[in-house]
Design an enzyme around this catalytic site. Sequence first.
Site, PDB file in Angstrom:
ATOM      1  N   HIS A  71       0.785  -1.254  -0.165  1.00  0.00           N
ATOM      2  CA  HIS A  71      -0.319   0.480  -0.230  1.00  0.00           C
ATOM      3  C   HIS A  71       1.256   0.899  -0.301  1.00  0.00           C
ATOM      4  CE1 HIS A  71       0.487   0.091   4.574  1.00  0.00           C
ATOM      5  NE2 HIS A  71      -0.036   1.026   4.425  1.00  0.00           N
ATOM      6  N   ASP A 115       0.033  -7.605   1.962  1.00  0.00           N
ATOM      7  CA  ASP A 115       0.381  -5.863   1.302  1.00  0.00           C
ATOM      8  C   ASP A 115       1.843  -6.601   1.805  1.00  0.00           C
ATOM      9  OD1 ASP A 115       0.872  -3.024   1.644  1.00  0.00           O
ATOM     10  OD2 ASP A 115      -0.031  -3.258   3.884  1.00  0.00           O
ATOM     11  N   GLY A 212       5.534   3.669  14.046  1.00  0.00           N
ATOM     12  CA  GLY A 212       6.032   2.821  12.900  1.00  0.00           C
ATOM     13  C   GLY A 212       5.193   2.828  12.177  1.00  0.00           C
ATOM     14  N   SER A 214       3.900   2.353   8.113  1.00  0.00           N
ATOM     15  CA  SER A 214       3.282   1.910   6.799  1.00  0.00           C
ATOM     16  C   SER A 214       5.055   1.130   6.594  1.00  0.00           C
ATOM     17  CB  SER A 214       2.913   2.415   6.406  1.00  0.00           C
ATOM     18  OG  SER A 214       1.533   2.385   7.030  1.00  0.00           O
ATOM     19  N   GLY A 215       5.073   0.237   5.972  1.00  0.00           N
ATOM     20  CA  GLY A 215       6.348  -0.619   5.670  1.00  0.00           C
ATOM     21  C   GLY A 215       7.377  -0.982   6.269  1.00  0.00           C
TER      22      GLY A 215
END
Length: 258
Positions: A71, A115, A212, A214-215
Amino acid sequence: MSLMMQLLILVLLPVALLLPPGSQAGEIIGGREAKPHSRPYMAYLKIQRKGKTYICGGFLVAENFVLTAAHCNGDEISVMLGAHNIREQEQSQQKISVCHRIPHPQYNKETTNNDIMLLQLAKRAKLNRWVDTIALPRASEKVEAGAMCSVAGWGGTSTDCELTPARLQEVDVVVMPDATCARNPNGPYRDYNTSTMMCVGDPKTGKDSWKGDSGGPLVCGKTAQGIVSWGPPTPPGVYTKVSTFIPWIWETMRRLQP
Ligand SMILES: *[C@@H]1O[C@H](CO)[C@@H](O)[C@H](O)[C@H]1NC(C)=O
């Protein structure tokens, strides 16, 4: 849910909800500033999408590959390695552009299933004491509920947003049983999938699992077991279960290796 909403919820809402009185907006609550360069695998991603800039986390898994969430995909992505303070030009920093973005072919925008995305860097990172790879789990390796892990990131949703911390922040989080993210059809976890996702962050401690970006990686021991993915405003949050995707990761990297 739109991508923008997801990013906002992942990062901003929990911070807002958990701000104790007197604390400053943007401060990461329950987390702490990481020891500079103690996580040399961390990547800071700048994503251009439809004329806007977003940020995400990622992590170096080979000299020329960064793993992140699907995403976080956009029209163009640049990767900064070796950073602690992203607002300063540090000697340790290596800025590298991305030549291939490979989101998982079964990534589902609606359910956020699968994802995960590999980024092939335009050139190999120079590995040194500030920039290094992190180990991946073995295929299907299990992380038991109760395991203590940690997550790190620079927070925020856009480069225009003053809420984002300049220095890398980190927080400890506990892996929850899948049942804690049970698929109640009307509940916030209706899209939880036990084969591709992990349920992380104790709702009782109030300690937020969404500090944190995303990713960014969920690190258990010395291994990147999860990727910050999605969740409701309060913990637990949902992470991509990296061990499920090991065959895809290795096969994709091998296919693209010059
Ligand atoms: C969970 O994800 C896997 C892999 O994408 C998929 O095959 C499976 O159908 C999903 N399960 C549910 C209940 O959605």
